[in-house]
Scaffold this motif. Sequence first.
Motif, PDB file in Angstrom:
ATOM      1  N   ARG A 167      64.621  45.286  16.942  1.00  0.00           N
ATOM      2  CA  ARG A 167      63.852  46.196  16.082  1.00  0.00           C
ATOM      3  C   ARG A 167      62.881  47.052  16.904  1.00  0.00           C
ATOM      4  O   ARG A 167      62.634  48.218  16.607  1.00  0.00           O
ATOM      5  CB  ARG A 167      63.092  45.367  15.049  1.00  0.00           C
ATOM      6  N   HIS A 168      62.297  46.452  17.929  1.00  0.00           N
ATOM      7  CA  HIS A 168      61.400  47.179  18.827  1.00  0.00           C
ATOM      8  C   HIS A 168      62.039  47.235  20.216  1.00  0.00           C
ATOM      9  O   HIS A 168      62.713  46.280  20.608  1.00  0.00           O
ATOM     10  CB  HIS A 168      60.064  46.448  18.967  1.00  0.00           C
ATOM     11  N   LEU A 170      65.877  53.015  14.609  1.00  0.00           N
ATOM     12  CA  LEU A 170      65.518  53.483  13.259  1.00  0.00           C
ATOM     13  C   LEU A 170      66.699  53.622  12.328  1.00  0.00           C
ATOM     14  O   LEU A 170      66.565  53.493  11.115  1.00  0.00           O
ATOM     15  CB  LEU A 170      64.867  54.872  13.352  1.00  0.00           C
ATOM     16  N   GLY A 171      67.839  53.941  12.926  1.00  0.00           N
ATOM     17  CA  GLY A 171      68.985  54.295  12.090  1.00  0.00           C
ATOM     18  C   GLY A 171      69.767  53.103  11.606  1.00  0.00           C
ATOM     19  O   GLY A 171      70.654  53.236  10.767  1.00  0.00           O
ATOM     20  N   GLN A 172      69.440  51.907  12.127  1.00  0.00           N
ATOM     21  CA  GLN A 172      70.244  50.728  11.771  1.00  0.00           C
ATOM     22  C   GLN A 172      70.247  50.509  10.271  1.00  0.00           C
ATOM     23  O   GLN A 172      69.198  50.326   9.667  1.00  0.00           O
ATOM     24  CB  GLN A 172      69.662  49.492  12.431  1.00  0.00           C
ATOM     25  N   GLY A 173      71.412  50.574   9.714  1.00  0.00           N
ATOM     26  CA  GLY A 173      71.543  50.304   8.285  1.00  0.00           C
ATOM     27  C   GLY A 173      71.191  51.483   7.396  1.00  0.00           C
ATOM     28  O   GLY A 173      71.386  51.437   6.197  1.00  0.00           O
ATOM     29  N   GLY A 197      64.980  44.271  29.129  1.00  0.00           N
ATOM     30  CA  GLY A 197      65.697  42.993  29.034  1.00  0.00           C
ATOM     31  C   GLY A 197      65.978  42.580  27.597  1.00  0.00           C
ATOM     32  O   GLY A 197      66.859  41.764  27.343  1.00  0.00           O
ATOM     33  N   ASP A 198      65.222  43.147  26.624  1.00  0.00           N
ATOM     34  CA  ASP A 198      65.448  42.808  25.210  1.00  0.00           C
ATOM     35  C   ASP A 198      66.839  43.242  24.744  1.00  0.00           C
ATOM     36  O   ASP A 198      67.350  42.731  23.746  1.00  0.00           O
ATOM     37  CB  ASP A 198      64.438  43.529  24.294  1.00  0.00           C
ATOM     38  N   SER A 238      56.344  47.350   9.260  1.00  0.00           N
ATOM     39  CA  SER A 238      57.740  47.788   9.168  1.00  0.00           C
ATOM     40  C   SER A 238      58.100  48.853  10.196  1.00  0.00           C
ATOM     41  O   SER A 238      59.256  49.225  10.333  1.00  0.00           O
ATOM     42  CB  SER A 238      58.018  48.330   7.763  1.00  0.00           C
ATOM     43  N   CYS A 239      57.109  49.366  10.910  1.00  0.00           N
ATOM     44  CA  CYS A 239      57.354  50.386  11.937  1.00  0.00           C
ATOM     45  C   CYS A 239      58.163  49.801  13.099  1.00  0.00           C
ATOM     46  O   CYS A 239      57.978  48.632  13.431  1.00  0.00           O
ATOM     47  CB  CYS A 239      56.009  50.755  12.557  1.00  0.00           C
TER      48      CYS A 239
END
Length: 323
Positions: A6-7, A312-315, A12-13, A124-125
């Motif tokens: 999400r962030h 941001l665009g996921q889903g 490495g994430d 939620s950001c």
Amino acid sequence: MSPIPRHLLDVGDLGPDGVAEVLRVADSFVEVGHRANPKVPALRGRSVATLFFEDSTRTRVSFETAAKRLSADVLSFATGSSSLNKGESLRDTVETIEAMGIDAIVIRHPSSGAPAQVARWVQSCAVVNAGDGWHQHPTQALLDLYTVRQAFGGGDEGTERISGLRVVIVGDVRHSRVARSQVAAYAGLGASVTLVAPPTLLPPSLEGWPIAGVSHDLDRALRSADVVSLLRLQAERGSGQCVPSLREYTACFGLTARRAATMEPGTIILHPGPMVRGVEIASEVAELPSARITDQVTNGVAVRMAVLFLVLGQGTTEGSDHG
Ligand code: NCD
């Protein structure tokens, strides 16, 4: 499960699948950049705030261009003229921005860990790290990977070729968030990374760094490099105390024209910018066809479009049909 977190706080994430996904999505945005109207509606109705607490030219403009090309609304937050000067805390600033309905915060901060802290505060950001202290600069490493992949064939084949490459990172590793992200990104795709720097410009410990080795001999390291990636001396973080003089630094660790002439023909040169010509890189070397520095800047927009689109665009958009 999506390989995209999400962030984006640390390169490495992403893991190898996430990196490959960013590079793949960036391909289609490079194509968008070539259009007469280089804009897609992928993030229409979404908003992105850039919060830069440190000087920046290319990274800020690159993120804002990327967001605009995705049709997002962009709020450029000028920290110098904000209520931070009236004593407002970073937390209150971030919560105020989020309360306005902003979808993503792109943050650069002189303190390592500030973006991670912001990510804990938001509801939620999405938070994207645009460089924090000495710690991380994930989109720089991603755009470097993209540029290397492009130079070595492009596409998934180019990504695979990275695993056989010998990458030499030269300069102020000690103070560099770029180096930390680059090492993780290159090593994550299987490249062999060698750091070249005077001992004073290396971190006190390299334990856990996924590198093939360290060298203090640039001339030797250049002979077997596929990619030479230069770092600026981070004067604002105290590099001046680590070298006897700029002239001596350049004599031992600068990519001079003489040194560049000894490199194998296929070797490419990268620099994240801003360059200090005449110190870590000679002016004429920066203009060589093997120097892919302008490509890095161009690719940076497409790679940041991919990052913003993916976090941001996921889903919210169908598949990758963002054109
Ligand atoms: C880098 C940074 O800010 O860490 N620049 C950039 O983002 N293009 C490298 C540097 O300042 O030397």
